[in-house]
Scaffold this motif. Structure first.
Motif, PDB file in Angstrom:
ATOM      1  N   TRP A  53       0.836  -1.203   0.000  1.00  0.00           N
ATOM      2  CA  TRP A  53       0.000   0.000   0.000  1.00  0.00           C
ATOM      3  C   TRP A  53       0.866   1.247   0.000  1.00  0.00           C
ATOM      4  CZ3 TRP A  53      -3.517  -1.787   4.649  1.00  0.00           C
ATOM      5  CH2 TRP A  53      -4.409  -2.787   4.193  1.00  0.00           C
ATOM      6  N   ARG A  54       1.879   1.245   0.855  1.00  0.00           N
ATOM      7  CA  ARG A  54       2.760   2.402   0.958  1.00  0.00           C
ATOM      8  C   ARG A  54       3.443   2.683  -0.373  1.00  0.00           C
ATOM      9  NH1 ARG A  54       7.819   2.139   5.042  1.00  0.00           N
ATOM     10  NH2 ARG A  54       8.602   0.801   3.371  1.00  0.00           N
ATOM     11  N   GLU A  55       3.928   1.647  -1.007  1.00  0.00           N
ATOM     12  CA  GLU A  55       4.631   1.815  -2.281  1.00  0.00           C
ATOM     13  C   GLU A  55       3.694   2.359  -3.354  1.00  0.00           C
ATOM     14  OE1 GLU A  55       7.399  -0.786  -5.401  1.00  0.00           O
ATOM     15  OE2 GLU A  55       6.453  -1.758  -3.681  1.00  0.00           O
ATOM     16  N   ASP A  56       2.472   1.842  -3.401  1.00  0.00           N
ATOM     17  CA  ASP A  56       1.498   2.301  -4.393  1.00  0.00           C
ATOM     18  C   ASP A  56       1.186   3.782  -4.224  1.00  0.00           C
ATOM     19  OD1 ASP A  56       1.276  -0.081  -5.692  1.00  0.00           O
ATOM     20  OD2 ASP A  56      -0.651  -0.664  -4.818  1.00  0.00           O
ATOM     21  N   VAL A  57       0.986   4.216  -2.966  1.00  0.00           N
ATOM     22  CA  VAL A  57       0.677   5.627  -2.724  1.00  0.00           C
ATOM     23  C   VAL A  57       1.860   6.510  -3.102  1.00  0.00           C
ATOM     24  CG1 VAL A  57       0.058   7.333  -0.965  1.00  0.00           C
ATOM     25  CG2 VAL A  57      -0.978   5.060  -0.894  1.00  0.00           C
ATOM     26  N   GLU A  58       3.067   6.050  -2.800  1.00  0.00           N
ATOM     27  CA  GLU A  58       4.262   6.818  -3.131  1.00  0.00           C
ATOM     28  C   GLU A  58       4.456   6.951  -4.634  1.00  0.00           C
ATOM     29  OE1 GLU A  58       7.236   5.916   0.655  1.00  0.00           O
ATOM     30  OE2 GLU A  58       7.145   4.486  -0.997  1.00  0.00           O
ATOM     31  N   LEU A  59       4.155   5.895  -5.369  1.00  0.00           N
ATOM     32  CA  LEU A  59       4.393   5.895  -6.821  1.00  0.00           C
ATOM     33  C   LEU A  59       3.271   6.577  -7.603  1.00  0.00           C
ATOM     34  CD1 LEU A  59       5.788   2.271  -7.379  1.00  0.00           C
ATOM     35  CD2 LEU A  59       7.066   4.414  -7.445  1.00  0.00           C
ATOM     36  N   LYS A  60       2.018   6.371  -7.165  1.00  0.00           N
ATOM     37  CA  LYS A  60       0.874   6.831  -7.945  1.00  0.00           C
ATOM     38  C   LYS A  60       0.250   8.121  -7.405  1.00  0.00           C
ATOM     39  CE  LYS A  60      -0.310   2.014  -9.084  1.00  0.00           C
ATOM     40  NZ  LYS A  60      -1.335   0.962  -8.910  1.00  0.00           N
TER      41      LYS A  60
ATOM     42  N   ASN B 144       7.296   6.782  10.325  1.00  0.00           N
ATOM     43  CA  ASN B 144       8.367   7.711   9.941  1.00  0.00           C
ATOM     44  C   ASN B 144       8.519   7.838   8.428  1.00  0.00           C
ATOM     45  OD1 ASN B 144       9.199   8.234  12.659  1.00  0.00           O
ATOM     46  ND2 ASN B 144      10.135   6.205  12.689  1.00  0.00           N
ATOM     47  N   THR B 145       7.426   7.578   7.702  1.00  0.00           N
ATOM     48  CA  THR B 145       7.489   7.647   6.250  1.00  0.00           C
ATOM     49  C   THR B 145       7.341   9.090   5.775  1.00  0.00           C
ATOM     50  OG1 THR B 145       6.504   5.444   6.082  1.00  0.00           O
ATOM     51  CG2 THR B 145       6.526   6.794   4.088  1.00  0.00           C
TER      52      THR B 145
ATOM     53  N   ALA C  86      -8.291   2.274   7.544  1.00  0.00           N
ATOM     54  CA  ALA C  86      -7.115   3.146   7.456  1.00  0.00           C
ATOM     55  C   ALA C  86      -7.071   3.830   6.097  1.00  0.00           C
ATOM     56  CB  ALA C  86      -5.841   2.335   7.659  1.00  0.00           C
ATOM     57  N   ILE C  87      -6.537   5.038   6.085  1.00  0.00           N
ATOM     58  CA  ILE C  87      -6.263   5.768   4.847  1.00  0.00           C
ATOM     59  C   ILE C  87      -4.790   6.145   4.834  1.00  0.00           C
ATOM     60  CG2 ILE C  87      -6.639   7.918   3.566  1.00  0.00           C
ATOM     61  CD1 ILE C  87      -9.528   7.886   4.460  1.00  0.00           C
ATOM     62  N   ILE C  88      -4.137   5.863   3.721  1.00  0.00           N
ATOM     63  CA  ILE C  88      -2.765   6.317   3.487  1.00  0.00           C
ATOM     64  C   ILE C  88      -2.831   7.275   2.304  1.00  0.00           C
ATOM     65  CG2 ILE C  88      -0.382   5.616   3.036  1.00  0.00           C
ATOM     66  CD1 ILE C  88      -1.225   2.745   3.813  1.00  0.00           C
ATOM     67  N   ALA C  89      -2.223   8.438   2.427  1.00  0.00           N
ATOM     68  CA  ALA C  89      -2.356   9.457   1.386  1.00  0.00           C
ATOM     69  C   ALA C  89      -1.077  10.280   1.267  1.00  0.00           C
ATOM     70  CB  ALA C  89      -3.535  10.379   1.702  1.00  0.00           C
ATOM     71  N   PRO C  90      -0.889  10.946   0.111  1.00  0.00           N
ATOM     72  CA  PRO C  90       0.234  11.889  -0.017  1.00  0.00           C
ATOM     73  C   PRO C  90       0.112  12.984   1.045  1.00  0.00           C
ATOM     74  CG  PRO C  90      -0.742  11.412  -2.167  1.00  0.00           C
ATOM     75  CD  PRO C  90      -1.652  10.811  -1.146  1.00  0.00           C
ATOM     76  N   GLU C  91       1.237  13.524   1.485  1.00  0.00           N
ATOM     77  CA  GLU C  91       1.249  14.438   2.629  1.00  0.00           C
ATOM     78  C   GLU C  91       0.482  15.735   2.407  1.00  0.00           C
ATOM     79  OE1 GLU C  91       5.042  15.980   3.646  1.00  0.00           O
ATOM     80  OE2 GLU C  91       5.593  16.495   1.592  1.00  0.00           O
TER      81      GLU C  91
END
Length: 257
Positions: A21-28, A51-52, A71-76
């Protein structure tokens, strides 16, 4: 840092999922909304994402004190709001004079419809009401298809999240010392039984740790682990405070009344 060394072998698949999930959000640069996570999974997610750089994350299950959360992971640069978690509160009533319903009865009815537990948040059954926090994408399916629990007819309706009942659970806490953090040792201490009987319950698949059946009496517990023993209720290892001079562990346990 090897993240795997901080967690158990059987938790690797979920760790890999969070890393993906983390990698996908970082790339896309597109946010990720998860299904409902239990408390242990939330801990793993927070540890990995803590600490990402360039990312933000949040968890929410209807209220701050709910147990199961999405949970939601999103760009900062994004802002996460409660509505982004896509939660729906469903409520139904049943006649307490004619039928007695328990948590497991209602959860079993959901499972019989083929609904995955991961799509359901906290479930409350009390005072003639059933409330379930569900992923919004399955709320219409529940309303149309879940029309009975045991011998009681039910009709679920959507309610504002502000109507979510307070969970009436009360925990009794106890400070004690134990010879080890083995599962059979803690079960013996918490539920007041012999270690042999605790081992028999474990081997009979009556015991869950963090919602998963554990069959090994030597399984080592960690701070925060949630336990359940069939017919005896839930408990947890709240705190491990270190060792005594006699090399015993000082612990705080809690049992659901």
């Amino acid at each position: 840092m090897d993240i795997y060394q901080h967690f158990r072998e059987e938790e690797r698949p979920f760790i890999d999922q969070v890393l993906s999930w983390r990698e996908d959000v970082e790339l896309k640069y597109q946010r990720k909304l998860s299904d409902f996570l239990d408390p242990r999974e939330q801990l793993i997610l927070k540890t990995i994402l803590g600490n990402t750089p360039d990312l933000i994350y949040g968890v929410f299950g209807g209220k701050e004190d709910t147990e199961r959360k999405r949970a939601i992971i999103a760009p900062e640069y994004e802002v996460i709001e409660e509505g982004d978690y896509h939660l729906t509160l469903l409520e139904a009533s049943y006649p307490t004079k004619f039928v007695t319903l328990e948590h497991r009865d209602v959860l079993g009815a959901f499972m019989s419809l083929g609904i995955k537990r991961e799509k359901l948040g906290d479930l409350i059954v009390q005072d003639g009401k059933i409330q379930i926090v569900a992923a919004s994408e399955i709320s219409d399916y529940i309303k149309m298809n879940l029309t009975g629990v045991k011998k009681s007819n039910v009709q679920f309706e959507e309610k504002p999240m502000s109507h979510l009942l307070e969970n009436s659970n009360e925990w009794s806490r106890k400070e004690t010392t134990v010879s080890s953090l083995r599962l059979d040792v803690l079960l013996k201490e918490i539920y007041g039984m012999s270690r042999k009987k605790a081992g028999m319950h474990i081997e009979a698949k009556h015991v869950k740790v963090n919602f998963r059946v554990v069959e090994n009496p030597a399984f080592l517990l960690e701070e925060g682990d949630l336990l359940s023993l069939r017919g005896k209720g839930r408990s947890r290892l709240e705190e491990v405070q270190g060792k005594t001079k006699k090399e015993k562990f000082k612990v705080t346990t809690a049992k659901l009344n």
